[in-house]
Design an enzyme around this catalytic site. Structure first.
Site, PDB file in Angstrom:
ATOM      1  N   GLU A  27      27.779 -22.211  13.974  1.00 50.14           N
ATOM      2  CA  GLU A  27      27.909 -21.539  12.676  1.00 50.14           C
ATOM      3  C   GLU A  27      26.909 -20.398  12.641  1.00 50.14           C
ATOM      4  O   GLU A  27      25.998 -20.335  13.455  1.00 50.14           O
ATOM      5  CB  GLU A  27      27.643 -22.522  11.530  1.00 50.14           C
ATOM      6  CG  GLU A  27      26.267 -23.181  11.522  1.00 50.14           C
ATOM      7  CD  GLU A  27      25.152 -22.356  10.913  1.00 50.14           C
ATOM      8  OE1 GLU A  27      25.461 -21.442  10.107  1.00 50.14           O
ATOM      9  OE2 GLU A  27      23.981 -22.604  11.235  1.00 50.14           O
ATOM     10  N   HIS A  36      26.126 -22.051   6.433  1.00 49.87           N
ATOM     11  CA  HIS A  36      25.454 -21.535   5.238  1.00 49.87           C
ATOM     12  C   HIS A  36      26.461 -21.444   4.087  1.00 49.87           C
ATOM     13  O   HIS A  36      26.797 -20.368   3.588  1.00 49.87           O
ATOM     14  CB  HIS A  36      24.831 -20.178   5.542  1.00 49.87           C
ATOM     15  CG  HIS A  36      23.665 -20.268   6.479  1.00 49.87           C
ATOM     16  ND1 HIS A  36      23.808 -20.565   7.821  1.00 49.87           N
ATOM     17  CD2 HIS A  36      22.332 -20.118   6.271  1.00 49.87           C
ATOM     18  CE1 HIS A  36      22.605 -20.575   8.393  1.00 49.87           C
ATOM     19  NE2 HIS A  36      21.703 -20.308   7.476  1.00 49.87           N
ATOM     20  N   SER A  49      20.447 -24.340  10.540  1.00 45.09           N
ATOM     21  CA  SER A  49      19.919 -22.978  10.606  1.00 45.09           C
ATOM     22  C   SER A  49      18.768 -22.923  11.610  1.00 45.09           C
ATOM     23  O   SER A  49      18.950 -23.257  12.778  1.00 45.09           O
ATOM     24  CB  SER A  49      19.490 -22.520   9.206  1.00 45.09           C
ATOM     25  OG  SER A  49      19.224 -21.126   9.182  1.00 45.09           O
TER      26      SER A  49
END
Length: 295
Positions: free
Chosen positions: A199, A269, A103
């Site tokens: 992602e 996630h 992230s």
């Protein structure tokens, strides 16, 4: 025992309980866990002021634990990127530290590679993963094997059409929106012939397509050996979509590229995620629909 430090470089921890649960679980796994002194600091939406978080990163680097595991992502590392002492982090890597996360940690991983060439690890976060009420088996087992140097590859199944693909290159990437925000900055590593994985979360497919097209139009995608897409989760359909989906977006990008674009990497996630090296050479092999990324 393998030393592991939990620190908060980006978003605030609203509650301490998930991180303390993560620490207990990691200790049960055999790690010698230390929670950084500023891990629970708060300043607006951040885990402490910029100065507090910067000092925490440098403090962890100076201590050089075996593993530096971020408590969570969120947002905050972009504010620090111009001030991070990247050479100090690289020296910790030379002493054996594995910097782990995903992230917002994409900033740290990209910057470390761009400024020093040092590798890091894409993997779980403490509060967001090890602090979940229910923890699956794959995530901690993969993490532990990677941290102990026992993991040599990760595998998954992708769509049909890539049988026989054999590509070698540096594995890099991470969160798509964070990664794109670094394009054109000093924190962008110039990786050619790499394996780029991506992602994201809470980004509608049209936004995902737009960011992928930005990478394409900037010449990034064409310079890679392969693009591997992980999970793109928690987005809301719109009445205006009229059949437009993530699959549609991926098909559009594929139509512009000669580079293969694979899907379904178990990373992002999502509760179940693999741990992979960042900035290290890997080999990607496809047998039927089975994909193996080894290093």
């Amino acid at each position: 025992m393998t030393s592991l430090t939990l620190y908060t470089p980006a978003g605030v921890l609203l509650k301490a309980a998930p991180t303390r649960l993560a620490a207990r679980r990691l200790r049960d796994m055999g790690f010698d866990v230390l929670i950084d002194e500023a891990a629970f600091a708060k300043s607006q939406r951040f885990g402490g002021t910029d100065e507090v978080r910067l000092e925490a990163i440098h403090r962890v680097a100076a201590a050089a634990p075996s593993i530096a595991l971020a408590t969570r992502g969120g947002y905050g590392l972009t504010r620090l990127a111009d001030r991070i002492d990247w050479k100090r982090l690289a020296r910790s890597v030379e002493r054996g530290t594995r910097w782990v996360g995903y992230s917002d940690l994409t900033v740290l991983q990209m910057g470390l590679l761009a400024h020093t060439g040092a590798p890091s690890w894409c993997g779980p976060l403490a509060a967001d993963d090890f602090g979940r009420e229910v923890l699956d088996e794959v995530t901690p087992e993969c993490f532990a094997e990677a941290m102990h140097g026992e993991l040599e590859a990760v595998g998954f199944r992708t769509e049909a059409g890539f049988d026989g693909l054999d590509a070698k290159g540096v594995l890099w990437g991470g969160n798509l929106s964070v990664l794109v925000s670094l394009l054109g900055t000093p924190h962008w590593p110039q990786v050619k012939g790499g394996i780029l994985f991506l992602e994201d979360v809470a980004e509608h497919p049209y936004r995902v397509e737009r960011m992928l097209l930005q990478l394409h139009q900037a010449g990034v995608l064409a310079r890679q050996k392969a693009v591997v897409l992980g999970a793109f989760t928690d987005w809301k359909p719109s009445p205006m979509d009229r059949g437009y989906t993530l699959k549609t977006a991926v098909a559009q990008v594929r139509s512009l590229l000669r580079v293969p674009v694979l899907t379904d990497l178990p990373f992002g996630h999502v509760p179940t995620k693999v741990t992979m090296p960042f900035g290290r050479p890997v080999r990607l092999l496809v047998d039927g629909r089975d994909v193996l990324i080894g290093w």
